[in-house]
Design a protein around this motif. Sequence first.
Motif, PDB file in Angstrom:
ATOM      1  N   ARG A 137      -1.351 -10.870   4.011  1.00  0.00           N
ATOM      2  CA  ARG A 137      -0.491 -10.442   2.900  1.00  0.00           C
ATOM      3  C   ARG A 137      -1.014 -10.965   1.569  1.00  0.00           C
ATOM      4  O   ARG A 137      -0.896 -10.279   0.541  1.00  0.00           O
ATOM      5  CB  ARG A 137       0.942 -10.947   3.150  1.00  0.00           C
ATOM      6  N   VAL A 188      -3.435  -8.581  -0.281  1.00  0.00           N
ATOM      7  CA  VAL A 188      -2.980  -7.265  -0.728  1.00  0.00           C
ATOM      8  C   VAL A 188      -2.557  -7.359  -2.189  1.00  0.00           C
ATOM      9  O   VAL A 188      -1.621  -8.083  -2.526  1.00  0.00           O
ATOM     10  CB  VAL A 188      -1.815  -6.758   0.138  1.00  0.00           C
ATOM     11  N   VAL A 233      -4.512   0.930  -0.025  1.00  0.00           N
ATOM     12  CA  VAL A 233      -4.144  -0.481  -0.138  1.00  0.00           C
ATOM     13  C   VAL A 233      -5.330  -1.214  -0.749  1.00  0.00           C
ATOM     14  O   VAL A 233      -6.417  -1.260  -0.154  1.00  0.00           O
ATOM     15  CB  VAL A 233      -3.786  -1.075   1.239  1.00  0.00           C
ATOM     16  N   LEU A 267      -7.374  -4.516  -1.978  1.00  0.00           N
ATOM     17  CA  LEU A 267      -7.484  -5.884  -1.479  1.00  0.00           C
ATOM     18  C   LEU A 267      -8.342  -6.736  -2.408  1.00  0.00           C
ATOM     19  O   LEU A 267      -9.389  -6.298  -2.881  1.00  0.00           O
ATOM     20  CB  LEU A 267      -8.106  -5.880  -0.078  1.00  0.00           C
TER      21      LEU A 267
END
Length: 254
Positions: free
Chosen positions: A176, A179, A216, A218
């Motif tokens: 998490r 992210v 997503v 990163l």
Amino acid sequence: MGRRPLAGARWRDADLGHAAAAGLSVADVADVCHCRPAPTRPRVGGDGVGEGGGRVTATEWVTGMVTAGPGKAGVARVWVRSLVEVVLRRPAVPGVRHSAGVRQLVLPLVAIEIVTSFLVSSMIPPPLRPAHAALEVLLITGGLALVAALVRHPHQVDGERLVLRTGFLGEVTLPRSAVRSVAPVIRTVGGRGPRPVPEEPEAVACSVGGSLDVAVRLDPPVRLDLGAAGVVDARTVYASADSLPALSAALRAA
């Protein structure tokens, strides 16, 4: 007479000493001899600070996890278990649903198959009807089980990880903390399950179908082992999500 460095050679400490004794600067010698000084590496102290005061760091990355999909027998078990859970109305796993396009394609096909099965059964000879009925039941049940597997395995977010699921073709688990954001996209990447993205060496896709609508982002990159496809230090993971606002809200709440 002092030694002169050969044209095109790297300077040595002795060569620089002779040049200084002759009253020549480094720039003067470079202009005359067309030489270049040997490159030097920054010296790094134990605290990671270079001699010029700047901090010297290596490229950082964190490790994620890729879970491969099961074999054909494993897929069948996932489908059957998911369908049984739906029929028994067991509580669904909380999360963000995905693969709406696949569900919207399969469910109408199941409905059409139900209607056509009765029409076909009325036209074939009676001795063949039991075998035809068994085949139709298998096809219809398989379609419903596929949809159930997608519904029962949503994406999940908590304080430590983001799990991007496909239901029965594998999943990708991301820390998490890595992210940074999620954004809408329109992409098509061939293949199924976790896979590399052609022409994007720092991207991975994870979906049931080829259509992807979520990216997503990163930072730092996440190292993902895709097995035979190799290892990718991913900065982007493409996936499918029914609701981007729901996924964003889940990430903010985690």
